[in-house]
Design a protein around this motif. Structure first.
Motif, mmCIF file in Angstrom:
data_model
loop_
_atom_site.group_PDB
_atom_site.id
_atom_site.type_symbol
_atom_site.label_atom_id
_atom_site.label_comp_id
_atom_site.label_asym_id
_atom_site.label_seq_id
_atom_site.Cartn_x
_atom_site.Cartn_y
_atom_site.Cartn_z
ATOM 1 N N PRO A 31 -57.300 4.476 6.502
ATOM 2 C CA PRO A 31 -55.978 4.068 6.134
ATOM 3 C C PRO A 31 -55.908 5.275 5.312
ATOM 4 O O PRO A 31 -57.103 5.817 4.400
ATOM 5 N N GLN A 32 -54.788 6.102 5.107
ATOM 6 C CA GLN A 32 -54.303 7.661 4.354
ATOM 7 C C GLN A 32 -53.651 6.661 3.375
ATOM 8 O O GLN A 32 -52.304 6.391 3.211
ATOM 9 N N TRP A 33 -54.240 6.487 2.214
ATOM 10 C CA TRP A 33 -53.683 6.578 0.549
ATOM 11 C C TRP A 33 -53.311 7.370 0.632
ATOM 12 O O TRP A 33 -53.377 8.524 0.240
ATOM 13 N N THR A 34 -51.728 6.989 -0.081
ATOM 14 C CA THR A 34 -50.383 7.836 -0.682
ATOM 15 C C THR A 34 -50.851 7.346 -2.342
ATOM 16 O O THR A 34 -50.365 5.500 -2.099
ATOM 17 N N ASP A 35 -50.122 7.155 -3.158
ATOM 18 C CA ASP A 35 -49.265 6.496 -4.489
ATOM 19 C C ASP A 35 -48.343 5.047 -3.908
ATOM 20 O O ASP A 35 -47.116 5.843 -3.471
ATOM 21 N N CYS A 36 -48.650 4.511 -4.231
ATOM 22 C CA CYS A 36 -47.534 2.901 -4.019
ATOM 23 C C CYS A 36 -45.967 3.652 -4.863
ATOM 24 O O CYS A 36 -45.195 3.562 -4.433
ATOM 25 N N ASP A 37 -45.891 3.709 -5.844
ATOM 26 C CA ASP A 37 -44.748 3.850 -6.266
ATOM 27 C C ASP A 37 -44.735 5.775 -6.897
ATOM 28 O O ASP A 37 -43.023 5.988 -7.681
ATOM 29 N N ALA A 38 -45.803 6.696 -7.242
ATOM 30 C CA ALA A 38 -45.368 8.140 -7.836
ATOM 31 C C ALA A 38 -45.411 7.927 -8.927
ATOM 32 O O ALA A 38 -44.740 9.230 -9.825
ATOM 33 N N GLU A 45 -53.230 2.173 -5.076
ATOM 34 C CA GLU A 45 -52.881 2.898 -3.541
ATOM 35 C C GLU A 45 -52.103 2.397 -3.059
ATOM 36 O O GLU A 45 -52.033 1.186 -2.761
ATOM 37 N N CYS A 46 -51.177 2.990 -1.741
ATOM 38 C CA CYS A 46 -50.866 2.466 -0.871
ATOM 39 C C CYS A 46 -51.304 3.006 0.576
ATOM 40 O O CYS A 46 -51.393 3.707 0.600
ATOM 41 N N ALA A 47 -51.125 1.726 2.070
ATOM 42 C CA ALA A 47 -51.128 2.479 2.960
ATOM 43 C C ALA A 47 -51.129 1.682 4.465
ATOM 44 O O ALA A 47 -50.550 0.512 3.939
ATOM 45 N N THR A 48 -50.838 2.108 5.027
ATOM 46 C CA THR A 48 -50.336 1.627 6.692
ATOM 47 C C THR A 48 -51.869 1.094 7.142
ATOM 48 O O THR A 48 -51.978 2.000 8.250
ATOM 49 N N LEU A 49 -51.978 -0.203 8.285
ATOM 50 C CA LEU A 49 -52.686 0.296 9.390
ATOM 51 C C LEU A 49 -51.854 -0.780 10.219
ATOM 52 O O LEU A 49 -50.075 -0.663 10.377
ATOM 53 N N ARG A 50 -52.130 -0.799 11.470
ATOM 54 C CA ARG A 50 -51.580 -1.203 12.695
ATOM 55 C C ARG A 50 -52.786 -2.272 13.243
ATOM 56 O O ARG A 50 -53.521 -2.316 13.046
ATOM 57 N N ILE A 67 -50.580 -2.102 3.635
ATOM 58 C CA ILE A 67 -52.048 -2.638 2.495
ATOM 59 C C ILE A 67 -52.155 -1.959 1.103
ATOM 60 O O ILE A 67 -51.443 -1.070 0.797
ATOM 61 N N SER A 68 -52.468 -2.101 -0.180
ATOM 62 C CA SER A 68 -52.568 -1.848 -1.025
ATOM 63 C C SER A 68 -54.218 -1.771 -1.699
ATOM 64 O O SER A 68 -54.913 -2.745 -1.552
ATOM 65 N N GLY A 116 -54.522 -5.644 -1.596
ATOM 66 C CA GLY A 116 -53.164 -6.456 -1.640
ATOM 67 C C GLY A 116 -53.095 -6.130 -0.613
ATOM 68 O O GLY A 116 -52.921 -5.250 -0.193
ATOM 69 N N PHE A 117 -51.965 -6.756 -0.118
ATOM 70 C CA PHE A 117 -51.150 -6.936 1.512
ATOM 71 C C PHE A 117 -50.541 -7.862 2.062
ATOM 72 O O PHE A 117 -50.796 -8.796 1.428
ATOM 73 N N ASP A 118 -49.415 -7.068 2.661
ATOM 74 C CA ASP A 118 -48.407 -8.270 3.425
ATOM 75 C C ASP A 118 -48.600 -8.403 4.323
ATOM 76 O O ASP A 118 -49.080 -7.836 5.175
ATOM 77 N N PRO A 119 -49.121 -9.646 4.572
ATOM 78 C CA PRO A 119 -49.215 -10.545 5.996
ATOM 79 C C PRO A 119 -48.073 -10.143 7.181
ATOM 80 O O PRO A 119 -47.578 -9.668 6.404
ATOM 81 N N ARG A 120 -48.750 -10.021 8.304
ATOM 82 C CA ARG A 120 -47.326 -9.757 9.191
ATOM 83 C C ARG A 120 -46.593 -10.884 9.435
ATOM 84 O O ARG A 120 -46.433 -11.823 8.712
ATOM 85 N N PHE A 121 -45.037 -9.506 9.503
ATOM 86 C CA PHE A 121 -44.454 -10.004 9.117
ATOM 87 C C PHE A 121 -43.526 -10.242 7.727
ATOM 88 O O PHE A 121 -42.542 -10.601 7.562
#
Length: 490
Positions: A31-38, A45-50, A67-68, A116-121
């Motif tokens: 994951p490439q972590w970045t600040d979620c809201d600056a 931190e937030c990132a996106t996986l596939r 994910i966070s 944390g994470f948003d489940p698929r969809f």
């Protein structure tokens, strides 16, 4: 469900082949972590996986997994990661670590990265949309029958199923809890962890339990708070809201009658019920408006059922009833509750995922006559919400049959702490008992007696519950036996 014996056998063979196949996991990602809201003040931190859309075809289409991470407060004490899920299905958990950082004890925050994470969809994870409009109460299922009764509900349910098929037919078959659990292992691998700990509330307890069945060697510590009954996924679970909501409403009616000097709804339970019923009829004739939300008699009961998730919110329901009787919503607690619900549950995405998961996890009866009979019976038994809980919904007309069997929860090799309140009206306490029994000798049941609350840890303020869960998360040691806590302050 009517089908030929040969077709049934073929379907069963296919389902067994798929359910017995070893879980397929996508290749690890970084994951490439970045600040979620600056905003430096919110260190999330937030990132996106596939992940594969269809785990049978891992090289095909994919879905995003948002994910966070909130890092462990004390790196020297860090034990690992704690994935957290608020429930649903359809609930977003991306911001959940920030909320838990305000309530979880320091000993837990010191030792775990909260993930944390948003489940698929859900939310930012390739969101699903059936195209619902209005507020969550406009799109919600199960729902109370309107003026047209059962036939109108059946017609509306069929149209919703068709609407979701038109909008998302290519993705609906892959919305199952089993696939969401496989996604969790994509997250685990991406985080570089051999094992994960998990805290899930409500539907999240089922997601965690399914993960443990698919990936038993990957579980460290698991807390299942407000557990559902895996044996009743999902119509049986929904139907259970009828008696549970009836008990919760009766509890509130008694509470309000004892406070007639304050609220003036009536000095007896019968008088309070009559006042509430009269208010519902008046709202049917002239609904109240709160922003986009239209409050008629049915919506009043839908909102009331949510308020009744906690006995600490009894004054909120009293404020709602009093305000609606006066013709204006002015109580700050009432407005705050409504604002929170409307902001937390976006109608289209939440209800789309709620339906997609429930309709995909289990095979639903396709005979409307069954639902009509159950609706008539439960409407008499449990007049507050029974007709909705037992009623027909879009799953009876869902365009796709499940690709896999409903997950059976069997004794687990890993430890689990199942938490439940005896008066929980969202996931009735019998579900916690059932979950603990299914998980076997390595599970423990932590019960809070004489409390109506959905989700207890670091929320309700019971020291016995909080200390027991904290000790388990920090040490990894379960109580020696099931434990029962008294509902006393602090």
């Amino acid at each position: 469900m009517r089908t030929s014996r040969a077709a049934f056998a073929a379907s069963l063979t296919a389902l067994l082949a798929l359910s017995l196949a070893p879980p397929v996991t996508a290749a690890p990602q970084s994951p490439q972590w970045t600040d979620c809201d600056a905003d430096p003040a919110t260190p999330l931190e937030c990132a996106t996986l596939r992940a594969p859309l269809d785990y049978r075809a891992p090289g095909g289409k994919t879905v995003e997994l948002a994910i966070s991470r909130l890092k462990a407060a004390d790196p020297a004490k860090r034990h690992g990661v704690l994935l957290v899920n608020p429930g649903g299905p359809g609930g977003s958990g991306l911001d959940m670590p920030l909320g838990l950082a305000q309530t979880f004890p320091k000993d837990v925050l010191d030792r775990f990265d909260l993930i944390g994470f948003d489940p698929r969809f859900v939310g930012r994870s390739s969101p699903l949309s059936c195209g619902f409009t209005g507020t969550v109460f406009d799109a919600l299922w199960p729902r109370l029958p309107g003026p047209g009764g059962f036939p109108a509900e059946a017609k509306a349910a069929k149209e919703v199923a068709r609407q979701c098929q038109r909008a998302e037919g290519d993705r609906l078959p892959f919305a199952s809890t089993r696939n969401a659990a496989r996604d969790l292992d994509v997250v685990r691998a991406g985080l570089g962890e051999q094992r994960i700990s998990f805290y899930g509330g409500s539907y999240g307890t089922y997601l965690g339990a399914v993960y443990g069945q698919l990936f038993p060697a990957r579980v460290d510590r698991m807390v299942l708070d407000g557990a559902i009954d895996p044996a009743k996924v999902w119509h049986g679970m929904n139907r259970g809201w009828g008696p549970a909501a009836e008990t919760a409403f009766a509890d509130w009616v008694d509470w309000a009658a004892e406070r007639d000097a304050t609220y003036h709804f009536g000095a007896t339970p019968a008088a309070v019920r009559a006042h509430y019923a009269e208010l519902g009829r008046a709202l049917d004739q002239r609904p109240a408006q709160y922003g986009q939300l239209k409050l008629d008699g049915n919506t009043l009961r839908e909102v009331s059922r949510l308020v009744l998730y906690s006995d600490r919110s009894d004054p909120v329901l009293a404020g709602l009833v009093a305000d609606l009787a006066d013709g204006q919503l002015s109580d700050p607690a009432v407005r705050g509750f409504l604002d929170a619900v409307l902001a937390t549950f976006p109608a289209d995405n939440f209800v789309s995922v709620f339906l997609a998961v429930q309709c995909t996890d289990a095979a639903w009866d396709r005979d409307p006559a069954r639902y009509a009979a159950e609706t008539a019976l439960d409407a008499k038994r449990y007049p507050f919400f029974g007709a909705a809980a037992a009623g027909i919904g879009p799953c009876a007309y869902w365009p796709h049959r499940p690709l896999e069997q409903t997950t059976k929860i069997r004794p687990a090799r890993h430890g689990s702490l199942v938490v439940g309140a005896t008066g929980d009206s969202a996931t009735p306490y019998a579900g916690a008992v059932s979950m603990r029994r299914m998980l076997g000798a390595n599970a423990r049941l932590l019960t809070l007696a004489d409390a109506r609350m959905h989700g207890l840890y670091a929320r309700y303020g019971n020291a016995c519950v909080d200390n027991t869960v904290t000790k388990y998360l920090v040490s990894g040691s379960l109580p020696e036996a099931d434990q029962r806590c008294a509902n006393v302050p602090g």
